[in-house]
Scaffold this active site. Sequence first.
Site, PDB file in Angstrom:
ATOM      1  NE  ARG A 134      -4.074   0.171   1.500  1.00  0.00           N
ATOM      2  CZ  ARG A 134      -4.049   1.188   1.936  1.00  0.00           C
ATOM      3  NH1 ARG A 134      -3.586   1.562   3.163  1.00  0.00           N
ATOM      4  NH2 ARG A 134      -5.090   2.088   1.514  1.00  0.00           N
ATOM      5  CB  CYS A 146      16.309  -4.665  -6.187  1.00  0.00           C
ATOM      6  SG  CYS A 146      17.394  -5.742  -4.870  1.00  0.00           S
TER       7      CYS A 146
HETATM    8  N1  LLP Z   1     -17.246  -3.942  -3.026  1.00  0.00           N
HETATM    9  C1  LLP Z   1     -16.638  -4.138  -4.103  1.00  0.00           C
HETATM   10  C2  LLP Z   1     -17.309  -4.241  -5.648  1.00  0.00           C
HETATM   11  C3  LLP Z   1     -15.074  -3.521  -4.286  1.00  0.00           C
HETATM   12  O1  LLP Z   1     -14.499  -3.383  -5.331  1.00  0.00           O
HETATM   13  C4  LLP Z   1     -14.477  -3.364  -2.895  1.00  0.00           C
HETATM   14  C5  LLP Z   1     -13.033  -3.014  -2.901  1.00  0.00           C
HETATM   15  C6  LLP Z   1     -15.180  -3.439  -1.668  1.00  0.00           C
HETATM   16  C7  LLP Z   1     -16.585  -3.972  -1.940  1.00  0.00           C
HETATM   17  C8  LLP Z   1     -14.924  -3.308  -0.597  1.00  0.00           C
HETATM   18  O2  LLP Z   1     -14.145  -2.195  -0.175  1.00  0.00           O
HETATM   19  P1  LLP Z   1     -13.651  -1.702   1.217  1.00  0.00           P
HETATM   20  O3  LLP Z   1     -14.919  -1.706   2.171  1.00  0.00           O
HETATM   21  O4  LLP Z   1     -12.572  -2.549   1.684  1.00  0.00           O
HETATM   22  O5  LLP Z   1     -13.199  -0.232   0.904  1.00  0.00           O
HETATM   23  N2  LLP Z   1      -6.322  -2.325  -2.344  1.00  0.00           N
HETATM   24  C9  LLP Z   1      -6.967  -1.012  -2.089  1.00  0.00           C
HETATM   25  C10 LLP Z   1      -8.424  -1.215  -1.861  1.00  0.00           C
HETATM   26  C11 LLP Z   1      -9.088  -1.516  -3.241  1.00  0.00           C
HETATM   27  C12 LLP Z   1     -10.505  -1.868  -3.066  1.00  0.00           C
HETATM   28  C13 LLP Z   1     -10.866  -2.549  -4.210  1.00  0.00           C
HETATM   29  N3  LLP Z   1     -12.479  -2.777  -4.183  1.00  0.00           N
HETATM   30  C14 LLP Z   1      -6.501  -0.372  -0.904  1.00  0.00           C
HETATM   31  O6  LLP Z   1      -5.398  -0.936  -0.317  1.00  0.00           O
HETATM   32  O7  LLP Z   1      -6.506   0.798  -0.604  1.00  0.00           O
END
Ligand code: LLP
Length: 429
Positions: free
Chosen positions: A324, A355
């Site tokens: 992240r 690296c």
């Molecule tokens: N529903 C859908 C359709 C999604 O695409 C996502 C997250 C969620 C629910 C859940 O979202 P949350 O409640 O966790 O915010 N890797 C990124 C976050 C990407 C989120 C992608 N979709 C990070 O580390 O911030």
Amino acid sequence: MGTSVLSDGHVTDLFQYHDGILHCEGVSAERLVAEYGTPLYVYSENAILERYRAFAGAFAALDPLIAYSVKANGNLAVLRLLAQAGAGADIVSGGELHRTRLAGIPSERTVFSGVGKTITELAAALAANIYAFNVESAGELRMLSELAVTMKTRAPIALRVNPDVETLTPHHYTATGHKQTKFGIPYEDAERLYHEAAQLPGIIVRGVDVHIGSQILDVEPYRLSVTRILELVERLRKSGIDLEFIDVGGGFGISYDGESGPAPSDFAAAIVPLLEHTGMRTIFEPGRYIVGPAGILLTRVLFMKHMGGKTFVITDAGMNDLLRPSHYSSYHRVEPAVRTPGRETVPVDVVGPICESGDFLALDRPIPRVEPGELLAIGATGAYGFSMASTYNARPRPAEVIVAGDAHKLARSRETYDDLVRGEAELLE
Ligand code: LLP
């Protein structure tokens, strides 16, 4: 009584210092590291449960299905815990379906989102009888209908509608609710596609879905998007299509730096009044809110280095373990796991062994001076930590442990060098 450090204060903080030593619930970081090594992801079972209950409680008036977003943290122990607490799942791949099935999340509480589902994944989810497919394109809808017909069944669907709402997220990679993204069906096409769906032999129209982004700290985009979706629901109802559910998606933000963000009750205050008299079932897909502040990453300081007027703290965790900071310039608190009195605070770059210059956990961060061999805790890494980890530079992925009170258990073994070459070594001549 310890002092609270790494959580956001919405629920009991289960990562606290006792006599200067960081604990997860009743177990010290040193104890965990002695047993499981570093880098190590540590999850608090009670923090996960408290956060799940806080979220569910805030929306209790809607009696919603909480479809936990597996991508945030798909560890089987975490999924099992949430299954036992009554959660469903939001999945985005066949692999996540497999995980939820192993963990015992009922298929009638599972929804399948994602822009690029393959026919194999759709078939597996159809065979599992999931509650709904959140369909993201006309192509997917037609393919799913044909597939369901050949499987002599019908696929329950929602269309994921893009409400074209601007959402302020910390990084543009995680804003999904506006038109210029790959996500969802354009708002103005949705009605027409619902009417097509209603005619397709392999489809049962069941609901509507929206997801506007991730790490959202403002309630307004939710109010706006739910309002827009309910207008669509009303138009559909008038033209003879009655929907059973509305899926509001996830995205509920957490505090990474200890500043106060909205609580689930704030989001609830904005949208429950809009939803409670619709007669529709409500689904939420929180990921980060449930698990983010319920996990930390423990890493050991390997070396210190002074160069170009900067101090580098080189740790045994890198961007392959926690992507992240590098990928989204995101902020995670960095705290010594053992507080030594009298150490001055100096700004440092906390960097990993990979690296790449982009391999860092924190830049220009004032932290109390540390020495090689000491432990650092990286805060709020329970979501999108391990789940985004890779084996880049041929580094085995870290172990994961889960703590409940004074008890701790391995939730995933540290990968081995043999794990790294599985699928290759046996093919050598
Ligand atoms: N529903 C859908 C359709 C999604 O695409 C996502 C997250 C969620 C629910 C859940 O979202 P949350 O409640 O966790 O915010 N890797 C990124 C976050 C990407 C989120 C992608 N979709 C990070 O580390 O911030």
